[in-house]
Design an enzyme around this catalytic site. Structure first.
Site, PDB file in Angstrom:
ATOM      1  CD  GLU A  43      -2.670   1.046   2.667  1.00 11.31           C
ATOM      2  OE1 GLU A  43      -3.559   1.896   2.855  1.00 11.31           O
ATOM      3  OE2 GLU A  43      -2.454   0.097   3.452  1.00 11.31           O
ATOM      4  CE  LYS A 121      -7.259   1.488   3.347  1.00  6.42           C
ATOM      5  NZ  LYS A 121      -6.024   1.772   4.125  1.00  6.42           N
ATOM      6  CB  CYS A 161      -4.919  -1.950   3.904  1.00  2.67           C
ATOM      7  SG  CYS A 161      -4.208  -2.304   5.538  1.00  2.67           S
TER       8      CYS A 161
END
Length: 558
Positions: A43, A121, A161
């Site tokens: 990430e 994200k 994540c």
């Protein structure tokens, strides 16, 4: 059909876009030569994690955009190679009073010189050390791309994540046709976190019926450490592969299509003990803080006590003996066994060791203040003067020679204020700031039994571990003169500070009311000290750092 995947478990530097891009390119080219056609990087791999308020600078975002293009161009000749890189994108409209945010924590898929897909994200963590809602806007939708050679491609669903800790993003990605979930991550270490991640991802693959590859960051960044521990899970939740922890590594995974689902296979690094994880986290945290910030070495006050002994052992494992200096600064109250044990330990590890008596300076301070203190008994004031003399000497050596001072206070002391502002708190990096005293003893014994960095077994003299802890700032002093037994103290701190239990709950668990009232009061009134303490390595799920943001002026106590 077999798709070979590489998880590039990289140690990146925040803000070094050129250096990070070069690492990604080298890892991708090396993997390509071994038949890999999909490379996953962590990430925000382009800029490092976490860049904090650098994300608010448009020039920083532009530099990240330029680095993404540079990586794509550098890998353009590698036919059919897909490389996933993490980066911020977008921006905001800002005045001094208002910000309209349109910035994303994104990942792009690069193939043959082009950005073929970009995903933002969706789930932005805003707890513990995370501040992602300060910087980013949630993304929408899913990203499914094809990886592999023509006629033999795999549909890969991309998640970042926190997305994988929730059901919906993974489920929708699977419904969009993904055969494999690729999760890129930068998730800070705390004890037990690696196993927590594996278990949570196991639930995710079983819920959505897709295998999963988890690509994780490694390295130290200010107070947080990322331990790597990347892994792959098959659709039934079984562990298909795992990278080693706390080191850069390339985890190579083979994905083969079967009638039921893709089957993943890779090497599996062995399970680890909590003590091994703690030790490697401390060593990596020190090494990267010193190395990434360009310090030539470290120095610390070696007292003959357990805390400074542990910090010295960590520093030597992290940096080697030639970059570590220990200074013993005896006072009128220093026991002979303290300097004897300090000399012994320095000799065992081979570090430079010096003794600088603070007796003349201490007498000079008392003489200067004699009229002011006339008729008053000695108390903590004189104790603190000794600590501040030592802090001044260490900082003078730091200024002159460039080495950073490592402070040696532990979490039990930080919680209760059993430390001196501008004294033993003076320094640049607080190595064991998040390590309770009971764990300090446990780790000392573990290190004496293990030599993970080949710097010598049993570096800590046994008497340092077995003698009663003492600050040695007055005659016959021990820590338990001022504090409850550490087994009691540390348990109360963990319950109150780490787990948010109330005073009533802790008393109900069997702890004496007087001890609970005393410890929680000390935690509250010493916030002003902690606010001025050096940054230190985060080891638990709640440390006295970004996890802990309490007001100094405050009349509430739970």
């Amino acid at each position: 059909m077999t798709l070979k995947i590489c998880v590039a478990q990289l140690n990146l530097v925040v803000g070094d876009m050129a250096g990070n891009a070069e690492k990604i390119v080298v890892a991708a080219r090396t993997a390509y030569q071994q038949g890999v056609r999909l490379v996953l990087t962590p990430e925000l791999s382009i800029c490092g994690y976490a860049a904090e308020d650098l994300f608010l600078r448009q020039a920083f975002i532009q530099a990240c955009n330029d680095a993404v293009k540079a990586v794509a161009a550098a890998l353009a000749d590698l036919k059919d190679l897909s490389v996933v890189v993490g980066h911020p994108t977008g921006g905001d409209q800002r005045t001094r009073s208002v910000a309209v945010q349109n910035r994303f924590n994104a990942a792009s898929v690069l193939c043959e010189g082009r950005v073929v897909a970009t995903y933002a994200k969706r789930e932005l963590p805003n707890y513990q050390v995370f501040d992602e809602r300060r910087y980013f806007t949630p993304g929408q939708g899913v990203c499914v791309f094809e990886a592999g050679e023509p006629g033999d491609r795999v549909k890969v669903g991309l998640l970042i994540c926190e997305d994988a800790w929730f059901d919906r993003p993974a489920r929708e990605t699977a419904q969009a046709g993904a055969e494999l979930l690729a999760v890129i991550n930068a998730s800070p270490f705390h004890v037990g976190k690696g196993n927590e991640r594996e278990q949570m991802m196991r639930q995710r693959v079983q819920a959505c019926g897709r295998p999963l590859v988890y690509a994780h960051l490694v390295g130290g960044q200010d107070e947080v450490v990322f331990e790597g521990h990347s892994f792959a899970l098959n659709v039934d939740g079984s562990l298909a592969g795992r990278a080693p922890s706390f080191v850069e590594d390339s985890l190579f995974i083979e994905a083969s299509r079967t009638p039921a689902a893709l089957q993943l296979q890779a090497t599996v690094a062995p399970d680890r003990t909590p003590e091994a994880d703690l030790w490697d986290a401390l060593v990596l945290g020190v090494r990267d803080y010193i190395g990434k910030n360009g310090f030539p070495g470290v120095l610390l006050g070696l007292s003959g006590g357990i805390d400074s002994a542990l910090v010295l052992a960590i520093a030597v494992d992290a940096l080697g003996k030639d970059r570590v200096r220990a200074v013993m600064m005896p006072s009128p109250y220093t026991a002979d066994i303290s300097w004897i044990d300090a000399r012994d330990m320095a000799a065992r590890l081979g570090v430079r060791y010096d003794e600088l008596s603070i007796v003349p300076e201490f007498e000079a301070f008392k003489a200067t203040l004699s009229n002011e203190f006339k008729g008053l008994a000695e108390d903590a004031t004189e104790e603190n003067i000794q600590a501040r003399i030592r802090g001044t000497l260490l900082m003078a050596l730091s200024n002159k020679f460039g080495s950073i001072v490592l402070t040696t206070g532990n979490k039990s002391e930080m919680a209760t204020g059993y430390c001196t502002l501008y004294g033993d708190m003076a320094g640049g990096f607080a190595v064991i700031k998040d390590l309770a005293k009971t764990i300090v003893f446990r780790l000392a014994r573990w290190r004496n039994a293990h030599d993970p960095y080949d710097t010598g077994r049993a570096p800590i003299p046994e008497r340092i571990i077995t003698r009663p802890p003492s600050a040695e700032l007055r005659p016959d002093q021990t820590d338990q003169d001022s504090l409850p037994p550490y087994e009691v103290l540390d348990a109360i701190v963990e319950r109150y500070m780490e787990n948010d239990e109330s005073i009533g709950q802790i008393i109900a668990a069997g702890y004496a009311r007087a001890d609970v009232e005393r410890v929680t009061r000390l935690i509250k009134i010493n916030e002003y000290k902690r606010r001025q303490s050096p940054v230190g390595i985060r080891l638990t799920h709640r440390s006295f750092g970004k996890d802990w943001r309490y007001p100094i002026t405050n009349r509430f106590r739970a």
